[in-house]
Design a protein around this motif. Sequence first.
Motif, PDB file in Angstrom:
ATOM      1  N   ALA A   1      15.299  22.054  38.164  1.00  0.00           N
ATOM      2  CA  ALA A   1      15.506  23.042  39.232  1.00  0.00           C
ATOM      3  C   ALA A   1      14.384  24.067  39.257  1.00  0.00           C
ATOM      4  N   ARG A   2      13.893  24.477  38.091  1.00  0.00           N
ATOM      5  CA  ARG A   2      12.800  25.453  38.035  1.00  0.00           C
ATOM      6  C   ARG A   2      11.520  24.854  38.630  1.00  0.00           C
ATOM      7  N   ILE A   3      11.250  23.607  38.307  1.00  0.00           N
ATOM      8  CA  ILE A   3      10.074  22.941  38.863  1.00  0.00           C
ATOM      9  C   ILE A   3      10.223  22.782  40.374  1.00  0.00           C
ATOM     10  N   ARG A   4      11.421  22.423  40.805  1.00  0.00           N
ATOM     11  CA  ARG A   4      11.682  22.273  42.234  1.00  0.00           C
ATOM     12  C   ARG A   4      11.454  23.601  42.969  1.00  0.00           C
ATOM     13  N   GLN A   5      11.921  24.680  42.370  1.00  0.00           N
ATOM     14  CA  GLN A   5      11.735  25.995  42.988  1.00  0.00           C
ATOM     15  C   GLN A   5      10.255  26.350  43.070  1.00  0.00           C
ATOM     16  N   ALA A   6       9.504  26.065  41.983  1.00  0.00           N
ATOM     17  CA  ALA A   6       8.067  26.336  41.996  1.00  0.00           C
ATOM     18  C   ALA A   6       7.372  25.513  43.080  1.00  0.00           C
TER      19      ALA A   6
ATOM     20  N   GLU B   1      11.399  13.158  45.268  1.00  0.00           N
ATOM     21  CA  GLU B   1      11.315  14.278  46.209  1.00  0.00           C
ATOM     22  C   GLU B   1       9.915  14.454  46.781  1.00  0.00           C
ATOM     23  N   THR B   2       8.896  13.927  46.082  1.00  0.00           N
ATOM     24  CA  THR B   2       7.528  14.067  46.596  1.00  0.00           C
ATOM     25  C   THR B   2       7.252  13.126  47.767  1.00  0.00           C
ATOM     26  N   ALA B   3       8.237  12.306  48.133  1.00  0.00           N
ATOM     27  CA  ALA B   3       8.080  11.450  49.316  1.00  0.00           C
ATOM     28  C   ALA B   3       8.193  12.246  50.604  1.00  0.00           C
TER      29      ALA B   3
ATOM     30  N   ASP C   1       7.528   5.062  25.781  1.00  0.00           N
ATOM     31  CA  ASP C   1       6.740   3.967  26.348  1.00  0.00           C
ATOM     32  C   ASP C   1       6.577   2.889  25.275  1.00  0.00           C
ATOM     33  N   GLY C   2       7.203   1.736  25.495  1.00  0.00           N
ATOM     34  CA  GLY C   2       7.082   0.645  24.528  1.00  0.00           C
ATOM     35  C   GLY C   2       7.611   0.999  23.160  1.00  0.00           C
ATOM     36  N   GLY C   3       8.661   1.797  23.119  1.00  0.00           N
ATOM     37  CA  GLY C   3       9.248   2.199  21.846  1.00  0.00           C
ATOM     38  C   GLY C   3       8.549   3.362  21.171  1.00  0.00           C
ATOM     39  N   LYS C   4       7.460   3.866  21.760  1.00  0.00           N
ATOM     40  CA  LYS C   4       6.716   4.991  21.185  1.00  0.00           C
ATOM     41  C   LYS C   4       6.968   6.258  22.000  1.00  0.00           C
ATOM     42  N   ARG C   5       7.095   7.361  21.296  1.00  0.00           N
ATOM     43  CA  ARG C   5       7.343   8.651  21.939  1.00  0.00           C
ATOM     44  C   ARG C   5       6.021   9.394  22.101  1.00  0.00           C
ATOM     45  N   HIS C   6       5.750   9.846  23.313  1.00  0.00           N
ATOM     46  CA  HIS C   6       4.493  10.524  23.603  1.00  0.00           C
ATOM     47  C   HIS C   6       4.742  11.889  24.233  1.00  0.00           C
ATOM     48  N   ASN C   7       3.820  12.795  23.986  1.00  0.00           N
ATOM     49  CA  ASN C   7       3.721  14.043  24.730  1.00  0.00           C
ATOM     50  C   ASN C   7       2.879  13.719  25.962  1.00  0.00           C
ATOM     51  N   ALA C   8       3.520  13.700  27.132  1.00  0.00           N
ATOM     52  CA  ALA C   8       2.885  13.136  28.319  1.00  0.00           C
ATOM     53  C   ALA C   8       2.740  14.156  29.432  1.00  0.00           C
ATOM     54  N   VAL C   9       1.814  13.861  30.341  1.00  0.00           N
ATOM     55  CA  VAL C   9       1.713  14.562  31.620  1.00  0.00           C
ATOM     56  C   VAL C   9       1.753  13.498  32.703  1.00  0.00           C
ATOM     57  N   LEU C  10       2.570  13.744  33.731  1.00  0.00           N
ATOM     58  CA  LEU C  10       2.811  12.743  34.763  1.00  0.00           C
ATOM     59  C   LEU C  10       2.443  13.297  36.134  1.00  0.00           C
ATOM     60  N   LEU C  11       1.751  12.504  36.919  1.00  0.00           N
ATOM     61  CA  LEU C  11       1.439  12.850  38.300  1.00  0.00           C
ATOM     62  C   LEU C  11       2.496  12.205  39.191  1.00  0.00           C
ATOM     63  N   LEU C  12       3.230  13.036  39.918  1.00  0.00           N
ATOM     64  CA  LEU C  12       4.293  12.579  40.811  1.00  0.00           C
ATOM     65  C   LEU C  12       3.828  12.801  42.241  1.00  0.00           C
ATOM     66  N   ASP C  13       3.693  11.723  42.987  1.00  0.00           N
ATOM     67  CA  ASP C  13       3.134  11.841  44.334  1.00  0.00           C
ATOM     68  C   ASP C  13       3.603  10.671  45.180  1.00  0.00           C
ATOM     69  N   GLY C  14       3.885  10.956  46.449  1.00  0.00           N
ATOM     70  CA  GLY C  14       4.270   9.906  47.371  1.00  0.00           C
ATOM     71  C   GLY C  14       5.578   9.225  47.018  1.00  0.00           C
TER      72      GLY C  14
END
Length: 552
Positions: free
Chosen positions: A24-29, A76-78, A92-105
Amino acid sequence: MTDTIRIAFAQINPVVGDVAGNVARIRQARAQATEQGAELVICGELTLSGYPPEDLVLKNSFLARIREGVEELAAETADGGPALLVGAPWLDGGKRHNAVLLLDGGRIAAVRYKHHLPNYGVFDEVRVFEPGPCPGPMAFRGLRLGVMICEDMWFPDVTECLEESGAEMLVVVNGSPFETDKSGMRQNHAVARVTESGLPLLYVNQVGGQDELVFDGASFALDARCRPILQMPAWVEAVETATWTRGENGWTTESTLAPPLHPLEDIYQAMMLGLRDYVTKNRFPGVLLGLSGGIDSALSAAVAVDALGADKVHCVMMPSPYTSQESLDDAEAVARMLGTRYDIINIEPAMGAFGQMLSGLFAGTEPGITEENLQSRSRGITLMAISNKFGHMVLSTGNKSEMSTGYATLYGDMCGGYSVLKDVYKTTVFDLCRWRNQAKPAGALGPDGLVMPDRVITKPPSAELKPDQRDQDSLPPYEVLDAILSHLIEDELGVSDVVAKGFEEALVRRVWRMLDLAEYKRRQAPPGVKITSRAFGRDRRYPITNAFTRNA
């Protein structure tokens, strides 16, 4: 290829574990950024989970909920609005990562993993995450973004990899905790990466308190010539959009620079935000503290009122036969100036009851520190009883000088759920009190003008556990003590190295032994706001059973 792009920096205050709330905080931003015409919204490190999530990352059910939140935001980015660049723990594949994701379209357009996992001080990401490969750029609407995560900016190899792979702009998402002088360190590393790559750098940091850590925001950007061109304010949530244009000297934007804060205001803001978020995120109705008439409790009360409002702060004076009229007057004056509830509970009956109860066992012994500590523990019991009855969290009021040397009573003045002064040396306490009496920090809910009588600051510090007691009966002068402690703790110097700086060897050795012998007390102390580079707790881990202290 594009020549202009509008990018929003989103300084968000996430709550660890509150995935729905963080979505919700990200959505508001994003909604704010949409109104500002943004095409891309950059959030901080691990915004979906809150930072640091610690062992929550080991729960597959938690990671499944994170994935649901990411997919919800991605869908929601659609709507044709701005894309999101968000941090999240990612399986991802059984491994835990600190990730950054691009959400678009309407989809997850790209994922990158943190390459350098910090494993020092308060950080132990190696324990829960797997490092990712050196990342390549993300393609975004005709622009190649060189995205990295926090620690990756502190080393040249990730920037080199991105620049060689065709990145046009460096973007760093961060969960970088506050320390005094930390902003300068961030800027220095950013300048180094820009110098090496010739690319502009956008640095987005989260804001808010999480247990003992506090995040100051203060997001910024440098152009390709290392000039600061964007500086967001510290200590507040904010969304700020700027138009970036490609020119002869690469990507740049119009300069927007928030003014820097006074170093003492930075510390005060850190204490305010750390306490506010600890109380509100844990749903306490307010705080309760013992107001002694001394400087530490006065400053703790002022920070509490500024952070929470006077209606959420309850001050209690608990006099003993050794409490001076001056202390009674000063405590009442502090409560009046701050506008808090103020009660007086005489602990003499409790002292008498304990004395009578123990009289048979203590017969034939001389009164001493045991009896002094019974006073402090009577106060601790009193505060905890009030807390249990009405729900307010007890705020302990000890400072770093006292916690360093063991000049504190277990189950007495160390009682409490949180401490705002835990990482603040006594000399800094004096400085902060003088500063707050002359200035009011932005966002403070307390009064304008004085928050304590000048006598609270100028009188000799005393625990008042026996007649005519002064702190300096047991401790060196604070200006000397704090200088030695800073060398021993923050600088990690040995005795001989501190002596070489001009201090008396016997005094340094005495302070060093007090410091190490008090470790067992500190292990039982409440958490408190991290201010320095070496706060007690996860920052500094020494064994309690420690023969080196005794033999050196």
